[in-house]
Design a protein around this motif. Sequence first.
Motif, PDB file in Angstrom:
ATOM      1  N   LEU A  66       0.823  -1.206   0.000  1.00  0.00           N
ATOM      2  CA  LEU A  66       0.000   0.000   0.000  1.00  0.00           C
ATOM      3  C   LEU A  66       0.859   1.259   0.000  1.00  0.00           C
ATOM      4  N   GLU A  67       1.943   1.241   0.744  1.00  0.00           N
ATOM      5  CA  GLU A  67       2.825   2.401   0.809  1.00  0.00           C
ATOM      6  C   GLU A  67       3.411   2.724  -0.563  1.00  0.00           C
ATOM      7  N   ASN A  68       3.859   1.713  -1.285  1.00  0.00           N
ATOM      8  CA  ASN A  68       4.411   1.927  -2.635  1.00  0.00           C
ATOM      9  C   ASN A  68       3.352   2.461  -3.584  1.00  0.00           C
ATOM     10  N   PHE A  69       2.150   1.894  -3.493  1.00  0.00           N
ATOM     11  CA  PHE A  69       1.040   2.356  -4.334  1.00  0.00           C
ATOM     12  C   PHE A  69       0.734   3.822  -4.055  1.00  0.00           C
ATOM     13  N   ALA A  70       0.675   4.176  -2.770  1.00  0.00           N
ATOM     14  CA  ALA A  70       0.341   5.545  -2.389  1.00  0.00           C
ATOM     15  C   ALA A  70       1.341   6.543  -2.969  1.00  0.00           C
ATOM     16  N   LYS A  71       2.603   6.199  -2.943  1.00  0.00           N
ATOM     17  CA  LYS A  71       3.626   7.083  -3.503  1.00  0.00           C
ATOM     18  C   LYS A  71       3.456   7.245  -5.012  1.00  0.00           C
ATOM     19  N   GLN A  72       3.059   6.179  -5.684  1.00  0.00           N
ATOM     20  CA  GLN A  72       2.892   6.213  -7.140  1.00  0.00           C
ATOM     21  C   GLN A  72       1.733   7.108  -7.561  1.00  0.00           C
ATOM     22  N   PHE A 121       0.009  10.468  -3.386  1.00  0.00           N
ATOM     23  CA  PHE A 121      -0.435  10.661  -2.022  1.00  0.00           C
ATOM     24  C   PHE A 121       0.702  11.319  -1.230  1.00  0.00           C
ATOM     25  N   PRO A 122       0.429  12.233  -0.311  1.00  0.00           N
ATOM     26  CA  PRO A 122      -0.878  12.622   0.235  1.00  0.00           C
ATOM     27  C   PRO A 122      -1.510  13.865  -0.402  1.00  0.00           C
ATOM     28  N   SER A 123      -0.875  14.437  -1.439  1.00  0.00           N
ATOM     29  CA  SER A 123      -1.512  15.595  -2.084  1.00  0.00           C
ATOM     30  C   SER A 123      -2.809  15.184  -2.777  1.00  0.00           C
ATOM     31  N   HIS A 124      -2.904  13.892  -3.134  1.00  0.00           N
ATOM     32  CA  HIS A 124      -4.110  13.316  -3.718  1.00  0.00           C
ATOM     33  C   HIS A 124      -4.671  12.284  -2.738  1.00  0.00           C
ATOM     34  N   ILE A 157      -8.828  10.053   2.714  1.00  0.00           N
ATOM     35  CA  ILE A 157      -7.609   9.898   3.508  1.00  0.00           C
ATOM     36  C   ILE A 157      -6.500  10.747   2.895  1.00  0.00           C
ATOM     37  N   VAL A 158      -5.902  11.646   3.697  1.00  0.00           N
ATOM     38  CA  VAL A 158      -4.902  12.573   3.148  1.00  0.00           C
ATOM     39  C   VAL A 158      -3.652  12.702   4.028  1.00  0.00           C
ATOM     40  N   THR A 159      -3.489  11.811   5.007  1.00  0.00           N
ATOM     41  CA  THR A 159      -2.264  11.819   5.810  1.00  0.00           C
ATOM     42  C   THR A 159      -1.730  10.396   5.911  1.00  0.00           C
ATOM     43  N   TRP A 160      -0.409  10.288   6.052  1.00  0.00           N
ATOM     44  CA  TRP A 160       0.211   8.966   6.184  1.00  0.00           C
ATOM     45  C   TRP A 160      -0.245   8.278   7.469  1.00  0.00           C
ATOM     46  N   GLU A 161      -0.445   9.060   8.521  1.00  0.00           N
ATOM     47  CA  GLU A 161      -0.882   8.470   9.785  1.00  0.00           C
ATOM     48  C   GLU A 161      -2.252   7.821   9.648  1.00  0.00           C
ATOM     49  N   LEU A 199      -3.689   6.874   6.856  1.00  0.00           N
ATOM     50  CA  LEU A 199      -3.622   5.765   5.905  1.00  0.00           C
ATOM     51  C   LEU A 199      -3.139   4.491   6.594  1.00  0.00           C
ATOM     52  N   LYS A 200      -2.083   4.599   7.404  1.00  0.00           N
ATOM     53  CA  LYS A 200      -1.550   3.417   8.075  1.00  0.00           C
ATOM     54  C   LYS A 200      -2.547   2.868   9.085  1.00  0.00           C
ATOM     55  N   GLU A 201      -3.214   3.757   9.803  1.00  0.00           N
ATOM     56  CA  GLU A 201      -4.204   3.325  10.784  1.00  0.00           C
ATOM     57  C   GLU A 201      -5.345   2.557  10.124  1.00  0.00           C
ATOM     58  N   LYS A 202      -5.896   3.094   9.045  1.00  0.00           N
ATOM     59  CA  LYS A 202      -7.019   2.438   8.361  1.00  0.00           C
ATOM     60  C   LYS A 202      -6.569   1.147   7.695  1.00  0.00           C
ATOM     61  N   ALA A 203      -5.336   1.139   7.169  1.00  0.00           N
ATOM     62  CA  ALA A 203      -4.823  -0.077   6.531  1.00  0.00           C
ATOM     63  C   ALA A 203      -4.659  -1.193   7.547  1.00  0.00           C
ATOM     64  N   GLU A 204      -4.138  -0.865   8.714  1.00  0.00           N
ATOM     65  CA  GLU A 204      -3.938  -1.885   9.748  1.00  0.00           C
ATOM     66  C   GLU A 204      -5.268  -2.433  10.228  1.00  0.00           C
ATOM     67  N   GLN A 205      -6.281  -1.602  10.286  1.00  0.00           N
ATOM     68  CA  GLN A 205      -7.612  -2.073  10.671  1.00  0.00           C
ATOM     69  C   GLN A 205      -8.129  -3.111   9.676  1.00  0.00           C
ATOM     70  N   LEU A 206      -7.938  -2.844   8.391  1.00  0.00           N
ATOM     71  CA  LEU A 206      -8.386  -3.788   7.361  1.00  0.00           C
ATOM     72  C   LEU A 206      -7.562  -5.069   7.395  1.00  0.00           C
ATOM     73  N   LEU A 207      -6.258  -4.941   7.527  1.00  0.00           N
ATOM     74  CA  LEU A 207      -5.385  -6.117   7.529  1.00  0.00           C
ATOM     75  C   LEU A 207      -5.647  -6.990   8.749  1.00  0.00           C
ATOM     76  N   ASN A 208      -5.900  -6.373   9.895  1.00  0.00           N
ATOM     77  CA  ASN A 208      -6.190  -7.148  11.096  1.00  0.00           C
ATOM     78  C   ASN A 208      -7.541  -7.844  11.015  1.00  0.00           C
ATOM     79  N   ALA A 209      -8.508  -7.182  10.378  1.00  0.00           N
ATOM     80  CA  ALA A 209      -9.863  -7.739  10.312  1.00  0.00           C
ATOM     81  C   ALA A 209     -10.041  -8.741   9.178  1.00  0.00           C
TER      82      ALA A 209
END
Length: 278
Positions: free
Chosen positions: A131-137, A140-143, A161-165, A167-177
């Motif tokens: 996800l981090e690599n995708f976001a950079k491509q 993000f976070p300007s988009h 979602i417009v901040t790295w913090e 994005l990581k929080e929401k991603a971890e919620q999905l990955l954990n669930a």
Amino acid sequence: MFAGRTLVLATKHQKEQVLGPLFEEVLGVRVIVPEDLDTDLLGTFSGEKDREDDPLTTAKKKCDWALELSGADLALSSEGSFGSHPSLFFLPANEEWLFFSDRKNGWEIHIRHLSTETNYSHLEFDSWEQLENFAKQVQFPSHGLILRKAKKSLEGMSKGIVTWEALKEKAEQLLNAFGKGYAETDMRAHLNPTRMQVIREAGEKLLQKIQSLCPACQTPGFGVTNWESGLPCSWCGSPTRSILAEIRTCGHCSHQERVLFPKGKTEEDPMYCDRCNP
């Protein structure tokens, strides 16, 4: 025709930032955005509400709605779509329709603008690193980004979602669930500067058409409605597939003109000739 009038812009996503100054400067209007205009009720990119009509019809509905809410008699709206380019299938594209309605004078104008300048993309991910690599491509976070459980699911959706913090929080919620997640670019104009620029380009294109008056009735919007191929090859003189003439039509009185060599070329390069370069 327009100076001093109020132009109501049908938007929920801050398109007045680019269209407002443009139309105020060129037409001399005052641009306003109506309150209580929820354009998401006509369709959302993220799937909560499917768009029931084609883009042009939807743009017209936005104008009609804005006119009713504001009591104005001049309105502007836009409607965007995203997907593969219609001819360059390997490229993503942004299609924007702009609709302009003048109820006082009884006419409407619209244009379509297609651009390959877009960050439109998506990804199924099962790790933060993906996800981090995708976001950079996708700039993000300007988009902004949208996360959810899966492409067709609304479960676990987080929009804007417009901040790295965040994005990581929401991603971890999905990955954990769920052990996975789905990311997509947020294509709403206020969260996508690239799309906002395309909307501005569409606005410039619409203004050019508005300023083009019909030679017969002087109504704005005299523009190209069709093309003729057949520009002759410079070697053999055979007709090519390149544009020979464009047909310009008035949407008000139906006056029509055929304009030869609209691109300024009277002959085509032999490389585009089916006879010289089959």
